[in-house]
Motif scaffolding. Structure first.
Motif, PDB file in Angstrom:
ATOM      1  N   MET A   1      -8.208  43.461  -4.043  1.00 29.57           N
ATOM      2  CA  MET A   1      -7.490  44.465  -3.294  1.00 29.57           C
ATOM      3  C   MET A   1      -6.434  45.150  -4.149  1.00 29.57           C
ATOM      4  O   MET A   1      -6.265  46.334  -4.048  1.00 29.57           O
ATOM      5  CB  MET A   1      -6.836  43.841  -2.078  1.00 29.57           C
ATOM      6  N   ASN A   2      -5.692  44.365  -4.895  1.00 28.36           N
ATOM      7  CA  ASN A   2      -4.666  44.891  -5.793  1.00 28.36           C
ATOM      8  C   ASN A   2      -3.822  45.978  -5.170  1.00 28.36           C
ATOM      9  O   ASN A   2      -3.744  47.093  -5.654  1.00 28.36           O
ATOM     10  CB  ASN A   2      -5.295  45.374  -7.098  1.00 28.36           C
ATOM     11  N   GLN A   3      -3.165  45.640  -4.086  1.00 28.30           N
ATOM     12  CA  GLN A   3      -2.325  46.596  -3.376  1.00 28.30           C
ATOM     13  C   GLN A   3      -0.919  46.680  -3.945  1.00 28.30           C
ATOM     14  O   GLN A   3      -0.191  47.598  -3.634  1.00 28.30           O
ATOM     15  CB  GLN A   3      -2.229  46.209  -1.898  1.00 28.30           C
ATOM     16  N   ASN A   4      -0.523  45.696  -4.757  1.00 32.79           N
ATOM     17  CA  ASN A   4       0.846  45.620  -5.261  1.00 32.79           C
ATOM     18  C   ASN A   4       1.858  45.704  -4.130  1.00 32.79           C
ATOM     19  O   ASN A   4       2.784  46.505  -4.168  1.00 32.79           O
ATOM     20  CB  ASN A   4       1.095  46.695  -6.318  1.00 32.79           C
ATOM     21  N   VAL A   5       1.668  44.896  -3.121  1.00 32.00           N
ATOM     22  CA  VAL A   5       2.588  44.862  -1.990  1.00 32.00           C
ATOM     23  C   VAL A   5       3.793  43.996  -2.341  1.00 32.00           C
ATOM     24  O   VAL A   5       3.704  43.088  -3.159  1.00 32.00           O
ATOM     25  CB  VAL A   5       1.903  44.342  -0.702  1.00 32.00           C
ATOM     26  N   THR A   6       4.920  44.310  -1.741  1.00 34.13           N
ATOM     27  CA  THR A   6       6.139  43.538  -1.999  1.00 34.13           C
ATOM     28  C   THR A   6       6.373  42.490  -0.931  1.00 34.13           C
ATOM     29  O   THR A   6       7.213  41.618  -1.105  1.00 34.13           O
ATOM     30  CB  THR A   6       7.368  44.467  -2.067  1.00 34.13           C
ATOM     31  N   SER A   7       5.671  42.598   0.172  1.00 34.08           N
ATOM     32  CA  SER A   7       5.851  41.668   1.271  1.00 34.08           C
ATOM     33  C   SER A   7       4.501  41.383   1.911  1.00 34.08           C
ATOM     34  O   SER A   7       3.693  42.300   2.094  1.00 34.08           O
ATOM     35  CB  SER A   7       6.793  42.279   2.313  1.00 34.08           C
TER      36      SER A   7
ATOM     37  N   VAL B   1      -0.220  41.238   7.251  1.00 29.80           N
ATOM     38  CA  VAL B   1      -0.589  39.898   7.686  1.00 29.80           C
ATOM     39  C   VAL B   1      -2.030  39.654   7.245  1.00 29.80           C
ATOM     40  O   VAL B   1      -2.914  40.464   7.511  1.00 29.80           O
ATOM     41  CB  VAL B   1      -0.450  39.741   9.215  1.00 29.80           C
ATOM     42  N   VAL B   2      -2.230  38.533   6.557  1.00 28.91           N
ATOM     43  CA  VAL B   2      -3.552  38.164   6.050  1.00 28.91           C
ATOM     44  C   VAL B   2      -3.890  36.793   6.612  1.00 28.91           C
ATOM     45  O   VAL B   2      -3.094  35.857   6.518  1.00 28.91           O
ATOM     46  CB  VAL B   2      -3.550  38.099   4.505  1.00 28.91           C
ATOM     47  N   PHE B   3      -5.070  36.669   7.212  1.00 32.86           N
ATOM     48  CA  PHE B   3      -5.515  35.391   7.773  1.00 32.86           C
ATOM     49  C   PHE B   3      -6.456  34.697   6.796  1.00 32.86           C
ATOM     50  O   PHE B   3      -7.413  35.306   6.306  1.00 32.86           O
ATOM     51  CB  PHE B   3      -6.230  35.613   9.109  1.00 32.86           C
ATOM     52  N   LEU B   4      -6.157  33.427   6.530  1.00 32.70           N
ATOM     53  CA  LEU B   4      -7.011  32.576   5.711  1.00 32.70           C
ATOM     54  C   LEU B   4      -7.566  31.507   6.649  1.00 32.70           C
ATOM     55  O   LEU B   4      -6.837  30.600   7.061  1.00 32.70           O
ATOM     56  CB  LEU B   4      -6.208  31.933   4.579  1.00 32.70           C
ATOM     57  N   HIS B   5      -8.831  31.656   7.006  1.00 27.63           N
ATOM     58  CA  HIS B   5      -9.447  30.752   7.988  1.00 27.63           C
ATOM     59  C   HIS B   5     -10.063  29.552   7.291  1.00 27.63           C
ATOM     60  O   HIS B   5     -11.103  29.654   6.642  1.00 27.63           O
ATOM     61  CB  HIS B   5     -10.508  31.506   8.789  1.00 27.63           C
TER      62      HIS B   5
ATOM     63  N   ASN C   1      -3.262  36.093  -4.247  1.00 31.27           N
ATOM     64  CA  ASN C   1      -2.953  36.867  -5.447  1.00 31.27           C
ATOM     65  C   ASN C   1      -3.690  38.205  -5.479  1.00 31.27           C
ATOM     66  O   ASN C   1      -3.133  39.210  -5.920  1.00 31.27           O
ATOM     67  CB  ASN C   1      -3.244  36.057  -6.705  1.00 31.27           C
ATOM     68  N   ASP C   2      -4.946  38.211  -5.014  1.00 32.74           N
ATOM     69  CA  ASP C   2      -5.691  39.477  -4.931  1.00 32.74           C
ATOM     70  C   ASP C   2      -4.988  40.447  -3.999  1.00 32.74           C
ATOM     71  O   ASP C   2      -4.906  41.640  -4.273  1.00 32.74           O
ATOM     72  CB  ASP C   2      -7.128  39.247  -4.458  1.00 32.74           C
ATOM     73  N   PHE C   3      -4.496  39.932  -2.862  1.00 34.57           N
ATOM     74  CA  PHE C   3      -3.828  40.793  -1.900  1.00 34.57           C
ATOM     75  C   PHE C   3      -2.509  41.318  -2.448  1.00 34.57           C
ATOM     76  O   PHE C   3      -2.166  42.485  -2.280  1.00 34.57           O
ATOM     77  CB  PHE C   3      -3.588  40.055  -0.578  1.00 34.57           C
TER      78      PHE C   3
END
Length: 175
Positions: free
Chosen positions: A1-7, A104-108, A171-173
């Motif tokens: 994804m490599n969004q470079n998000v800060t949060s 918000v990312v869900f890891l199932h 890390n991808d996110f």
């Protein structure tokens, strides 16, 4: 994804005994995030109900899910990274947590009922009795491909492999 998000807030979800708390704590440490065990956000009445062998219903879960959503909101607003452990068994629960939150990312974490039952029998010091496992699986609505920012992690691997998969998704996110 490599969004470079800060949060971002990673919700480690699944039925009881998939390793959510343990994986979530190590994930938080690995990505230098805040860790919140969603079990600690249950109202006292919910804990007492589950401890006495009674399954929670949607009405019981509503205030708990609101607390989870609000914790995710707080983490995002402070531009932090967090990991929250929460069963999030139904799509509508996950949607409630997403409400008003952008990252918000869900890891199932998932496995077969037989493997989870074996894990549950070997676990000590948790309020969830094994008698509620059938209800957990009956309630679970498996995430689908059209559900945003939701990833499957099979727990039929070593603990290190499960954590590595979770860290890789995070890390991808984060980029």
């Amino acid at each position: 994804m490599n969004q470079n998000v800060t949060s971002a807030v990673f919700i480690v979800m699944g039925v009881s005994s998939t390793g959510k708390s343990t994986v979530g704590a190590v994930l938080a440490q690995s990505i230098k995030g805040k860790f919140i065990d969603g079990d600690d956000l249950h109202p006292k009445a919910n804990v007492m109900k589950m401890a006495s062998g009674h399954a929670l219903n949607d009405d019981d879960r509503a205030p708990w899910l609101e607390r989870i959503r609000d914790a995710a909101f707080s983490i995002e607003k402070k531009n932090e990274i967090g990991v929250i452990v929460c069963s999030a068994l139904k799509r509508k629960y996950r949607d409630q947590i997403r409400e008003g939150n952008q990252n918000v990312v869900f890891l199932h974490l998932h496995s077969s009922k037989e493997i989870i039952a074996e894990r549950m029998l070997n676990r000590k010091g948790h309020f969830m009795p094994t008698s509620l496992l059938d209800n957990q699986f009956a309630t679970l609505e498996m995430p689908t491909a059209n559900e945003p920012q939701t990833f499957e992690i099979d727990v039929n691997a070593t603990f290190d492999e499960v954590v590595a998969n979770a860290v890789s998704v995070a890390n991808d996110f984060l980029g």
